[in-house]
Structure formats: C-alpha cells, structure tokens
Motif scaffolding. Structure first.
Motif, PDB file in Angstrom:
ATOM      1  N   MET A   1       0.827  -1.198   0.000  1.00  0.00           N
ATOM      2  CA  MET A   1       0.000   0.000   0.000  1.00  0.00           C
ATOM      3  C   MET A   1       0.868   1.257   0.000  1.00  0.00           C
ATOM      4  O   MET A   1       0.557   2.216  -0.664  1.00  0.00           O
ATOM      5  CB  MET A   1      -0.933  -0.036   1.214  1.00  0.00           C
ATOM      6  N   ALA A   2       1.968   1.219   0.772  1.00  0.00           N
ATOM      7  CA  ALA A   2       2.862   2.380   0.842  1.00  0.00           C
ATOM      8  C   ALA A   2       3.504   2.647  -0.513  1.00  0.00           C
ATOM      9  O   ALA A   2       3.675   3.799  -0.912  1.00  0.00           O
ATOM     10  CB  ALA A   2       3.927   2.178   1.909  1.00  0.00           C
ATOM     11  N   LYS A   3       3.876   1.587  -1.229  1.00  0.00           N
ATOM     12  CA  LYS A   3       4.469   1.727  -2.563  1.00  0.00           C
ATOM     13  C   LYS A   3       3.460   2.350  -3.528  1.00  0.00           C
ATOM     14  O   LYS A   3       3.795   3.245  -4.295  1.00  0.00           O
ATOM     15  CB  LYS A   3       4.921   0.341  -3.068  1.00  0.00           C
ATOM     16  N   LEU A   4       2.209   1.895  -3.467  1.00  0.00           N
ATOM     17  CA  LEU A   4       1.161   2.426  -4.334  1.00  0.00           C
ATOM     18  C   LEU A   4       0.931   3.905  -4.052  1.00  0.00           C
ATOM     19  O   LEU A   4       0.824   4.708  -4.960  1.00  0.00           O
ATOM     20  CB  LEU A   4      -0.128   1.633  -4.130  1.00  0.00           C
ATOM     21  N   ARG A   5       0.911   4.258  -2.777  1.00  0.00           N
ATOM     22  CA  ARG A   5       0.705   5.659  -2.406  1.00  0.00           C
ATOM     23  C   ARG A   5       1.880   6.514  -2.874  1.00  0.00           C
ATOM     24  O   ARG A   5       1.702   7.621  -3.366  1.00  0.00           O
ATOM     25  CB  ARG A   5       0.509   5.788  -0.912  1.00  0.00           C
ATOM     26  N   SER A   6       3.083   5.997  -2.728  1.00  0.00           N
ATOM     27  CA  SER A   6       4.276   6.719  -3.172  1.00  0.00           C
ATOM     28  C   SER A   6       4.247   6.933  -4.687  1.00  0.00           C
ATOM     29  O   SER A   6       4.573   8.021  -5.172  1.00  0.00           O
ATOM     30  CB  SER A   6       5.522   5.935  -2.768  1.00  0.00           C
ATOM     31  N   ASP A   7       3.854   5.907  -5.432  1.00  0.00           N
ATOM     32  CA  ASP A   7       3.746   6.029  -6.885  1.00  0.00           C
ATOM     33  C   ASP A   7       2.692   7.071  -7.265  1.00  0.00           C
ATOM     34  O   ASP A   7       2.894   7.867  -8.177  1.00  0.00           O
ATOM     35  CB  ASP A   7       3.389   4.681  -7.521  1.00  0.00           C
ATOM     36  N   PHE A   8       1.573   7.069  -6.545  1.00  0.00           N
ATOM     37  CA  PHE A   8       0.515   8.028  -6.842  1.00  0.00           C
ATOM     38  C   PHE A   8       0.967   9.443  -6.479  1.00  0.00           C
ATOM     39  O   PHE A   8       0.684  10.384  -7.211  1.00  0.00           O
ATOM     40  CB  PHE A   8      -0.777   7.657  -6.105  1.00  0.00           C
ATOM     41  N   ASP A   9       1.680   9.598  -5.361  1.00  0.00           N
ATOM     42  CA  ASP A   9       2.201  10.913  -4.982  1.00  0.00           C
ATOM     43  C   ASP A   9       3.158  11.451  -6.046  1.00  0.00           C
ATOM     44  O   ASP A   9       3.150  12.642  -6.361  1.00  0.00           O
ATOM     45  CB  ASP A   9       2.918  10.845  -3.635  1.00  0.00           C
ATOM     46  N   LEU A  11       3.055  10.700  -9.219  1.00  0.00           N
ATOM     47  CA  LEU A  11       2.199  11.059 -10.354  1.00  0.00           C
ATOM     48  C   LEU A  11       1.541  12.415 -10.127  1.00  0.00           C
ATOM     49  O   LEU A  11       1.508  13.254 -11.021  1.00  0.00           O
ATOM     50  CB  LEU A  11       1.137   9.969 -10.552  1.00  0.00           C
ATOM     51  N   VAL A  12       1.051  12.648  -8.931  1.00  0.00           N
ATOM     52  CA  VAL A  12       0.417  13.928  -8.592  1.00  0.00           C
ATOM     53  C   VAL A  12       1.419  15.069  -8.753  1.00  0.00           C
ATOM     54  O   VAL A  12       1.125  16.093  -9.366  1.00  0.00           O
ATOM     55  CB  VAL A  12      -0.158  13.900  -7.155  1.00  0.00           C
ATOM     56  N   SER A  13       2.614  14.889  -8.228  1.00  0.00           N
ATOM     57  CA  SER A  13       3.642  15.938  -8.323  1.00  0.00           C
ATOM     58  C   SER A  13       4.010  16.237  -9.770  1.00  0.00           C
ATOM     59  O   SER A  13       4.188  17.392 -10.147  1.00  0.00           O
ATOM     60  CB  SER A  13       4.900  15.516  -7.563  1.00  0.00           C
ATOM     61  N   ALA A  14       4.112  15.197 -10.567  1.00  0.00           N
ATOM     62  CA  ALA A  14       4.533  15.378 -11.956  1.00  0.00           C
ATOM     63  C   ALA A  14       3.445  16.007 -12.821  1.00  0.00           C
ATOM     64  O   ALA A  14       3.742  16.807 -13.708  1.00  0.00           O
ATOM     65  CB  ALA A  14       4.947  14.028 -12.547  1.00  0.00           C
ATOM     66  N   LEU A  15       2.189  15.661 -12.581  1.00  0.00           N
ATOM     67  CA  LEU A  15       1.124  16.090 -13.493  1.00  0.00           C
ATOM     68  C   LEU A  15       0.302  17.277 -13.009  1.00  0.00           C
ATOM     69  O   LEU A  15      -0.465  17.844 -13.795  1.00  0.00           O
ATOM     70  CB  LEU A  15       0.189  14.909 -13.787  1.00  0.00           C
ATOM     71  N   SER A  16       0.437  17.673 -11.768  1.00  0.00           N
ATOM     72  CA  SER A  16      -0.375  18.788 -11.254  1.00  0.00           C
ATOM     73  C   SER A  16      -0.268  20.060 -12.083  1.00  0.00           C
ATOM     74  O   SER A  16      -1.295  20.652 -12.430  1.00  0.00           O
ATOM     75  CB  SER A  16      -0.015  19.084  -9.799  1.00  0.00           C
ATOM     76  N   PRO A  17       0.948  20.524 -12.429  1.00  0.00           N
ATOM     77  CA  PRO A  17       1.026  21.785 -13.184  1.00  0.00           C
ATOM     78  C   PRO A  17       0.333  21.726 -14.548  1.00  0.00           C
ATOM     79  O   PRO A  17      -0.392  22.645 -14.921  1.00  0.00           O
ATOM     80  CB  PRO A  17       2.537  22.018 -13.348  1.00  0.00           C
ATOM     81  N   GLU A  18       0.536  20.635 -15.283  1.00  0.00           N
ATOM     82  CA  GLU A  18      -0.074  20.594 -16.617  1.00  0.00           C
ATOM     83  C   GLU A  18      -1.581  20.358 -16.546  1.00  0.00           C
ATOM     84  O   GLU A  18      -2.339  20.894 -17.360  1.00  0.00           O
ATOM     85  CB  GLU A  18       0.610  19.573 -17.521  1.00  0.00           C
ATOM     86  N   LEU A  36     -10.974  21.468  -9.708  1.00  0.00           N
ATOM     87  CA  LEU A  36     -11.056  20.402 -10.706  1.00  0.00           C
ATOM     88  C   LEU A  36      -9.858  19.462 -10.618  1.00  0.00           C
ATOM     89  O   LEU A  36     -10.011  18.238 -10.675  1.00  0.00           O
ATOM     90  CB  LEU A  36     -11.140  20.995 -12.117  1.00  0.00           C
ATOM     91  N   VAL A  37      -8.672  20.027 -10.468  1.00  0.00           N
ATOM     92  CA  VAL A  37      -7.469  19.191 -10.375  1.00  0.00           C
ATOM     93  C   VAL A  37      -7.506  18.357  -9.099  1.00  0.00           C
ATOM     94  O   VAL A  37      -7.214  17.154  -9.125  1.00  0.00           O
ATOM     95  CB  VAL A  37      -6.190  20.060 -10.436  1.00  0.00           C
ATOM     96  N   GLN A  38      -7.908  18.963  -7.996  1.00  0.00           N
ATOM     97  CA  GLN A  38      -7.990  18.219  -6.748  1.00  0.00           C
ATOM     98  C   GLN A  38      -9.006  17.079  -6.869  1.00  0.00           C
ATOM     99  O   GLN A  38      -8.732  15.952  -6.450  1.00  0.00           O
ATOM    100  CB  GLN A  38      -8.374  19.164  -5.611  1.00  0.00           C
ATOM    101  N   GLU A  39     -10.170  17.357  -7.424  1.00  0.00           N
ATOM    102  CA  GLU A  39     -11.193  16.317  -7.598  1.00  0.00           C
ATOM    103  C   GLU A  39     -10.721  15.237  -8.568  1.00  0.00           C
ATOM    104  O   GLU A  39     -11.024  14.057  -8.389  1.00  0.00           O
ATOM    105  CB  GLU A  39     -12.501  16.944  -8.077  1.00  0.00           C
TER     106      GLU A  39
END
Length: 170
Positions: A1-9, A11-18, A36-39
């Motif tokens: 679960m921690a690995k999945l959360r880390s991968d998602f974090d 992804l969030v960091s990389a894609l948030s600006p665009e 919209l981005v948060q949702e």
C-alpha cells in the motif's frame, strides 16, 4: 500500500502543473481549476484499481478532469457573458500565469472557440497528446481531430487579426 501511495504521490507531483493549465483552459477560473485538479486526483485515487495500464495514467487523468469539468454544468446553467463586453483585466503579477495583454487576448480568443475545437487544441498544446490519443480520449477518429485542430488554429488566427495564409507569415 505504501508503494502504491508513493507512486501516486509521484504522479500527482509530476502532473499537477499541466493538469492545472488544462483546467484553466477549460474553465478560465483559478479557484475552479484548482478544485477540478484536486477532484481529478481524488477520483483517480479512488478508482486506481480500474487503471489497467500505468503508462496510460496521464491520459486517464486528463479524461477524468474533462469529465469533472462537464459535471460542473450538468446540474446548473452557467451565467455567460460575451468576453468582448467584459472590461479589460488589470495586469496583476501572478506567478506561473501569464498576465500579459497578448496572453489575455489569446485566452479570450480561446474562450470564443466552440468546445469541439477548443478541447482538441488544449489537449494537443497543453497536454502534448498526439492526434490519435486525442481521438481516443474524445471518441473521434484521427482525421476528425486533424480537421478540428486546423479549424481551431485558423479561427484563432482570424480572431487575433492574422488572417494571412501560413506561407505568407514565414
């Protein structure tokens, strides 16, 4: 679960600006775009099990964001005004958001484009998606995407006062 959360974090960091830039292109409101981005990320996290190909996560999140934007207007009719009738906005320094007169004119011209033309253009310019990927996301064939991109650019040139053929501008 921690690995999945880390991968998602990651992804969030990389894609948030665009994703934020894409949301701004859709709604033209900073607060709404942030929501919209948060949702989008919240829905992405909740339905992460539905993502079969992690390589498609970027396109998947763009689709979620586009659907979230559409949901905003399912229940209510937005108050609309002709952008030409609005007063010019003052130049306010905002980090990461171009407030120049040229950028304002471009955003106003984009707002005048119909969604059929604006959506593929934003997906290509901001998202960097190929015509094939845009077609898959919007349920269109590649030739239709190419036609809409051509017409969107032509309309923008006309609205911005440069109706010369492409060859004449070089």
């Amino acid at each position: 679960m921690a690995k999945l959360r880390s991968d998602f974090d990651t992804l969030v960091s990389a894609l948030s600006p665009e994703l934020f830039r894409y949301a701004m292109g859709l709604c033209h409101n900073r607060d709404t775009a942030e929501d919209l981005v948060q949702e989008t990320f919240l829905r992405g996290w909740r339905s992460r099990a539905d993502l079969r190909d992690t390589q498609a996560a970027r396109a998947w999140l763009y689709t979620i964001l586009r659907n979230e934007h559409a949901r905003l207007y399912e229940r209510r009719r937005p108050v609309t005004a002709d952008p030409a009738d609005l007063p010019d906005l003052p130049d306010l320094p905002v980090r990461g958001y171009d407030t120049s007169a040229e950028a304002f004119a471009m955003r106003r011209a984009l707002a005048r484009l119909g969604a059929d033309y604006r959506d593929p253009l934003l997906l290509q310019v901001i998202g960097g998606f190929s015509c094939k990927e845009i077609g898959e996301m919007l349920g269109l064939n590649t030739n239709t995407v190419l036609t809409r991109l051509f017409r969107a650019r032509k309309t923008l040139r006309e609205q911005l006062g440069d109706s010369r053929p492409l060859e004449a501008r070089r």
